[in-house]
Design an enzyme around this catalytic site. Structure first.
Site, PDB file in Angstrom:
ATOM      1  N   LYS A 262       2.863 -15.233   2.729  1.00  0.00           N
ATOM      2  CA  LYS A 262       3.055 -15.970   1.470  1.00  0.00           C
ATOM      3  C   LYS A 262       4.555 -16.255   1.356  1.00  0.00           C
ATOM      4  CE  LYS A 262       1.525 -17.679  -2.437  1.00  0.00           C
ATOM      5  NZ  LYS A 262       0.610 -18.850  -2.514  1.00  0.00           N
TER       6      LYS A 262
ATOM      7  N   ASP B 166     -12.570  -8.700   4.472  1.00  0.00           N
ATOM      8  CA  ASP B 166     -13.837  -8.681   3.723  1.00  0.00           C
ATOM      9  C   ASP B 166     -14.429 -10.089   3.676  1.00  0.00           C
ATOM     10  OD1 ASP B 166     -13.662  -5.942   3.116  1.00  0.00           O
ATOM     11  OD2 ASP B 166     -14.300  -6.256   1.039  1.00  0.00           O
TER      12      ASP B 166
ATOM     13  N   ASP C 170      -6.581  -6.779   4.162  1.00  0.00           N
ATOM     14  CA  ASP C 170      -7.685  -6.113   3.458  1.00  0.00           C
ATOM     15  C   ASP C 170      -8.618  -7.162   2.871  1.00  0.00           C
ATOM     16  OD1 ASP C 170      -9.137  -3.999   2.194  1.00  0.00           O
ATOM     17  OD2 ASP C 170      -8.109  -4.481   0.308  1.00  0.00           O
TER      18      ASP C 170
ATOM     19  N   ASP D 264      -3.295 -18.070   0.747  1.00  0.00           N
ATOM     20  CA  ASP D 264      -4.299 -18.761  -0.078  1.00  0.00           C
ATOM     21  C   ASP D 264      -5.008 -19.836   0.742  1.00  0.00           C
ATOM     22  OD1 ASP D 264      -1.858 -20.121  -0.015  1.00  0.00           O
ATOM     23  OD2 ASP D 264      -1.973 -20.837  -2.087  1.00  0.00           O
TER      24      ASP D 264
ATOM     25  N   TYR E 234       0.821  -1.211   0.000  1.00  0.00           N
ATOM     26  CA  TYR E 234       0.000   0.000   0.000  1.00  0.00           C
ATOM     27  C   TYR E 234       0.862   1.270   0.000  1.00  0.00           C
ATOM     28  CZ  TYR E 234      -4.744  -1.779   0.845  1.00  0.00           C
ATOM     29  OH  TYR E 234      -5.978  -2.352   0.724  1.00  0.00           O
TER      30      TYR E 234
HETATM   31  C1  IPM Z   1     -10.505  -0.916   3.846  1.00  0.00           C
HETATM   32  C2  IPM Z   1     -10.727  -0.339   2.480  1.00  0.00           C
HETATM   33  C3  IPM Z   1      -9.544   0.571   2.140  1.00  0.00           C
HETATM   34  C4  IPM Z   1      -8.285  -0.263   2.149  1.00  0.00           C
HETATM   35  C5  IPM Z   1      -9.686   1.344   0.811  1.00  0.00           C
HETATM   36  C6  IPM Z   1     -10.979   2.110   0.740  1.00  0.00           C
HETATM   37  C7  IPM Z   1      -8.511   2.242   0.574  1.00  0.00           C
HETATM   38  O1  IPM Z   1     -10.878  -1.352   1.546  1.00  0.00           O
HETATM   39  O2  IPM Z   1     -10.444  -0.144   4.825  1.00  0.00           O
HETATM   40  O3  IPM Z   1     -10.436  -2.138   3.965  1.00  0.00           O
HETATM   41  O4  IPM Z   1      -7.950  -0.897   1.142  1.00  0.00           O
HETATM   42  O5  IPM Z   1      -7.632  -0.292   3.186  1.00  0.00           O
HETATM   43 MG    MG Z   2     -11.016  -3.301   2.371  1.00  0.00          MG
END
Ligand code: IPM
Ligand code: MG
Length: 354
Positions: free
Chosen positions: A189, A249, A245, A221, A138
């Site tokens: 990884k 999710d 990240d 993975d 990042y």
């Molecule tokens: C998160 C989001 C952010 C990230 C984006 C919006 C930059 O996906 O907070 O997980 O990738 O960190």
């Molecule tokens: Mg995110």
């Protein structure tokens, strides 16, 4: 409690307004709550031509904690990268040194059947994903777009972690594990990436200082697969910015909805930024349908981590639990036989139970 409130874009203002209702209840009880509003993301761009205006940075530095909604919207998608809403988020994380991102994923019994996974796979789930937040691909330099000698376009990024960056997040991970199930799974990884080889080495060294914590390592993975196969095997998952990240999710869907997951991003002194893990959902913005619970639960995390108020944190979490037990559901977690409510009504229901 001096709190900088940054609603941001899309559903941000609506969900933050519900979290503020919760803070108002605390304030009426005699806690000294001071809210100051600022702009970030597209809202920052609209107000000051910058997704992270200097005034917002000042506000955030002066506050004890930051409550953030979400950033991003269609209108801003074509702006040059430095002006895009996401940059506001990345910059405030970096500016405040918020390297430790805590993303707990736990399943409320009432919502076990709202997950796309079978209830017997997710019931009782309680994972803490600890994501490093200010390093990795990042932020690594160099990065950019260029032309090769043949004139072909090329994009490149740098995945990079220093020993000290890995060590400080590892300490947070082990300390968190000590307060929970005492198991830490470090995700990397290392079969492919040098960054991960160092990550694994440093985490293994730090583990010696925490003999009571059982450390395991897993390739990312495999971790993605195990999260849907048998998520309850995990206690604390420690990982870098990019893998975290993605995995967070994924983990959110185990809980029924991404609209349920709060997060805390902490610096070395427990100053924190608190936000739902979901985005700004521009497709449903302004319609009073977004789920405010992740933001409300972020306030609970704020009390726990920035104000050392475990009792207050648990009261908010219990109020959310009671609201769910009483059948209140926003669209994203709605099931037959429940009471479908909007964003505001959900906020009122939690505030009333608090
Ligand atoms: C998160 C989001 C952010 C990230 C984006 C919006 C930059 O996906 O907070 O997980 O990738 O960190
Ligand atoms: Mg995110």
């Amino acid at each position: 409690m001096k709190i900088a409130v940054l609603p941001g874009d899309g559903i941000g203002p609506e969900i933050v307004a519900q979290a503020v209702k919760v803070l108002e209840v605390l304030s009426k009880e005699g806690r000294n709550v001071e809210l100051e509003y600022g702009e970030i993301g597209g809202a920052g761009y609209d107000a000051a031509g910058d997704p992270y205006p200097a005034a917002t940075s000042k506000l955030a530095h002066e506050a004890d904690a930051v409550l953030l909604g979400a950033v991003g919207g269609y209108r801003y998608d074509t702006l040059p990268r430095p002006m895009r809403p996401e940059q506001g988020l990345l910059r405030i994380r970096k500016d405040l040194g918020l390297f430790a991102n805590l993303r707990p994923a736990s399943v409320y019994p009432e919502l076990a059947s709202a997950s796309t996974l079978r209830p017997d796979v997710v019931a009782g789930l309680d994972i803490l994903i600890l994501r490093e937040l200010t390093g990795d691909i990042y932020f690594g330099q160099p990065r950019g777009l260029r032309r090769t000698v043949d004139g072909e376009r090329e994009g490149y990024d740098t995945m990079l972690y220093s020993e000290s960056e890995i060590a400080r997040i590892a300490h947070v991970g082990f300390r968190a594990a000590m307060k929970r199930g005492r198991r830490l799974c470090s995700v990397d990884k290392a079969n492919v990436l040098e960054t991960s080889v160092l990550w694994r080495e440093v985490v293994t060294e730090i583990a010696k200082e925490y003999p009571e914590v059982e450390l395991s390592h897993m390739y990312v993975d495999n971790a993605a697969m195990q999260l849907v196969r048998n998520p309850r095997q995990f206690d604390v998952m420690l990982t870098g910015n990019m893998f975290g990240d993605i995995l967070s999710d994924e983990a959110s869907m185990l809980t029924g909805s991404i609209g349920m997951l709060p997060s805390a991003s902490l610096d070395a002194h427990s100053k924190g930024l608190y936000e739902p893990i979901h985005g700004s959902a521009p497709d449903i913005a302004g319609q009073n349908v977004a789920n405010p619970l992740a933001t409300i639960l972020s306030v609970a995390m704020m009390l726990r981590y920035s104000f050392d108020d475990e009792e207050g944190a648990q009261r908010i979490e219990n109020a959310v639990r009671k609201t769910l037990a009483d059948g209140y559901r926003t669209t994203d977690i709605f099931q037959e036989g429940m009471k479908k409510v909007g964003t505001k009504e959900m906020g009122d229901a939690v505030a009333a139970r608090l």
